[in-house]
Design a protein around this motif. Structure first.
Motif, short mmCIF file in Angstrom:
data_model
loop_
_atom_site.label_atom_id
_atom_site.label_comp_id
_atom_site.label_asym_id
_atom_site.label_seq_id
_atom_site.Cartn_x
_atom_site.Cartn_y
_atom_site.Cartn_z
N LYS A 56 0.83 -1.21 0.00
CA LYS A 56 0.00 0.00 0.00
C LYS A 56 0.86 1.26 0.00
CE LYS A 56 -3.75 2.20 2.55
NZ LYS A 56 -4.58 2.15 3.74
N GLU A 57 1.92 1.27 0.82
CA GLU A 57 2.81 2.44 0.86
C GLU A 57 3.50 2.67 -0.48
OE1 GLU A 57 4.41 2.80 5.37
OE2 GLU A 57 4.78 0.89 4.37
N TRP A 58 3.95 1.58 -1.11
CA TRP A 58 4.61 1.70 -2.41
C TRP A 58 3.62 2.22 -3.46
CZ3 TRP A 58 9.41 2.30 -3.35
CH2 TRP A 58 10.38 1.69 -2.57
N VAL A 59 2.37 1.75 -3.38
CA VAL A 59 1.34 2.20 -4.34
C VAL A 59 1.12 3.71 -4.19
CG1 VAL A 59 -1.12 2.05 -4.90
CG2 VAL A 59 0.21 -0.04 -4.58
N VAL A 60 1.05 4.18 -2.93
CA VAL A 60 0.84 5.61 -2.69
C VAL A 60 2.01 6.41 -3.25
CG1 VAL A 60 0.71 7.38 -0.88
CG2 VAL A 60 -0.67 5.31 -0.71
N ILE A 61 3.23 5.96 -3.02
CA ILE A 61 4.41 6.67 -3.52
C ILE A 61 4.39 6.72 -5.05
CG2 ILE A 61 6.92 6.57 -3.70
CD1 ILE A 61 6.85 5.39 -0.79
N HIS A 62 4.04 5.60 -5.68
CA HIS A 62 3.97 5.57 -7.15
C HIS A 62 2.85 6.48 -7.65
CE1 HIS A 62 7.15 2.76 -8.05
NE2 HIS A 62 6.73 1.99 -7.07
N LYS A 63 1.72 6.52 -6.94
CA LYS A 63 0.63 7.42 -7.34
C LYS A 63 1.10 8.87 -7.28
CE LYS A 63 -3.59 4.92 -6.18
NZ LYS A 63 -4.74 4.87 -5.28
N ILE A 64 1.81 9.22 -6.19
CA ILE A 64 2.31 10.59 -6.04
C ILE A 64 3.19 10.95 -7.24
CG2 ILE A 64 3.89 12.06 -4.72
CD1 ILE A 64 2.87 10.61 -2.18
N LYS A 65 4.13 10.06 -7.55
CA LYS A 65 5.07 10.34 -8.64
C LYS A 65 4.35 10.38 -10.00
CE LYS A 65 9.25 8.91 -6.34
NZ LYS A 65 10.06 10.11 -6.41
N ALA A 66 3.36 9.51 -10.18
CA ALA A 66 2.62 9.48 -11.45
C ALA A 66 1.75 10.73 -11.60
CB ALA A 66 1.75 8.23 -11.53
N LEU A 67 1.09 11.14 -10.52
CA LEU A 67 0.24 12.33 -10.59
C LEU A 67 1.05 13.60 -10.84
CD1 LEU A 67 -2.31 11.59 -7.72
CD2 LEU A 67 -2.80 11.64 -10.17
N HIS A 68 2.26 13.63 -10.31
CA HIS A 68 3.10 14.82 -10.47
C HIS A 68 3.74 14.84 -11.85
CE1 HIS A 68 6.52 17.59 -9.57
NE2 HIS A 68 5.53 18.24 -8.99
N ASP A 69 4.14 13.66 -12.34
CA ASP A 69 4.71 13.49 -13.69
C ASP A 69 5.83 14.48 -13.97
OD1 ASP A 69 5.01 12.29 -16.14
OD2 ASP A 69 3.48 13.54 -17.11
N ASN A 70 6.82 14.54 -13.07
CA ASN A 70 7.98 15.43 -13.20
C ASN A 70 7.60 16.88 -13.46
OD1 ASN A 70 9.94 13.47 -12.72
ND2 ASN A 70 9.84 12.76 -14.84
N GLY A 71 6.58 17.35 -12.77
CA GLY A 71 6.18 18.75 -12.88
C GLY A 71 5.17 19.03 -13.98
N LYS A 72 4.85 18.03 -14.80
CA LYS A 72 3.91 18.24 -15.89
C LYS A 72 2.47 17.91 -15.49
CE LYS A 72 7.50 16.83 -19.05
NZ LYS A 72 8.06 15.63 -19.65
N GLY A 73 2.32 17.25 -14.33
CA GLY A 73 1.00 16.81 -13.90
C GLY A 73 0.41 17.75 -12.86
N LEU A 74 -0.22 17.15 -11.85
CA LEU A 74 -0.88 17.92 -10.80
C LEU A 74 0.12 18.62 -9.89
CD1 LEU A 74 -3.63 15.37 -9.67
CD2 LEU A 74 -3.91 17.34 -11.18
N SER A 75 -0.35 19.67 -9.24
CA SER A 75 0.50 20.37 -8.27
C SER A 75 0.57 19.55 -6.98
CB SER A 75 -0.10 21.74 -7.96
OG SER A 75 -1.33 21.59 -7.27
N ILE A 76 1.50 19.91 -6.13
CA ILE A 76 1.66 19.23 -4.85
C ILE A 76 0.38 19.36 -4.03
CG2 ILE A 76 2.89 19.31 -2.64
CD1 ILE A 76 5.43 19.98 -4.27
#
Length: 134
Positions: free
Chosen positions: A12-32
């Motif tokens: 579950k923790e790894w999934v959350v971390i991957h979701k954070i990184k995917a949603l952010h998409d190196n600054g191209k996605g959602l804001s913090i």
């Protein structure tokens, strides 16, 4: 129960971390702020995981130099759990308080610590089965 992965982190923790990184998409996605609202996490938590790579996150979690305040009383707690496996965390906390005086951790921390100890003690106990004779 959640499966455990590298560094003692749950799936579950790894999934959350991957979701954070995917949603952010190196600054191209959602804001913090948007990610924190979407996942129900603190902005500081989102920021922390965005700054770290996965290896650094694993190293932080598996850092054995971190100790818990209740580690000093671990042997006594394990003794209690082996002698009384059904003893609740609240009763264990009372026994510990009677032994040492003021408790070194909060009630919630004690419950969490006792839960992990119970899992360790329970997995160490072997079950014995006898065949049923007709």
């Amino acid at each position: 129960r959640l499966l455990s992965m590298a560094g003692g982190m749950s799936v579950k923790e790894w999934v959350v971390i991957h979701k954070i990184k995917a949603l952010h998409d190196n600054g191209k996605g959602l804001s913090i702020r948007a990610i924190s609202q979407e996942l129900g996490l603190s902005r500081n938590t989102v920021r922390k995981y965005l700054r770290m790579d996965e290896n650094a996150i694993s190293e932080q979690i598996e850092d054995s130099s971190r100790t818990k305040r209740l580690d000093d009383h671990r042997d006594y707690l394990i003794h209690l759990l082996k002698e009384f496996p059904k003893l609740s965390a609240v009763k264990i906390a009372r026994k510990l308080q009677a032994k040492v005086g003021e408790l070194p951790a909060s009630d919630r921390s004690i419950r969490r610590y006792v839960r992990t100890l119970k899992e360790e003690v329970a997995s160490a106990q072997m079950r014995y089965y006898e065949p049923i004779l007709d």
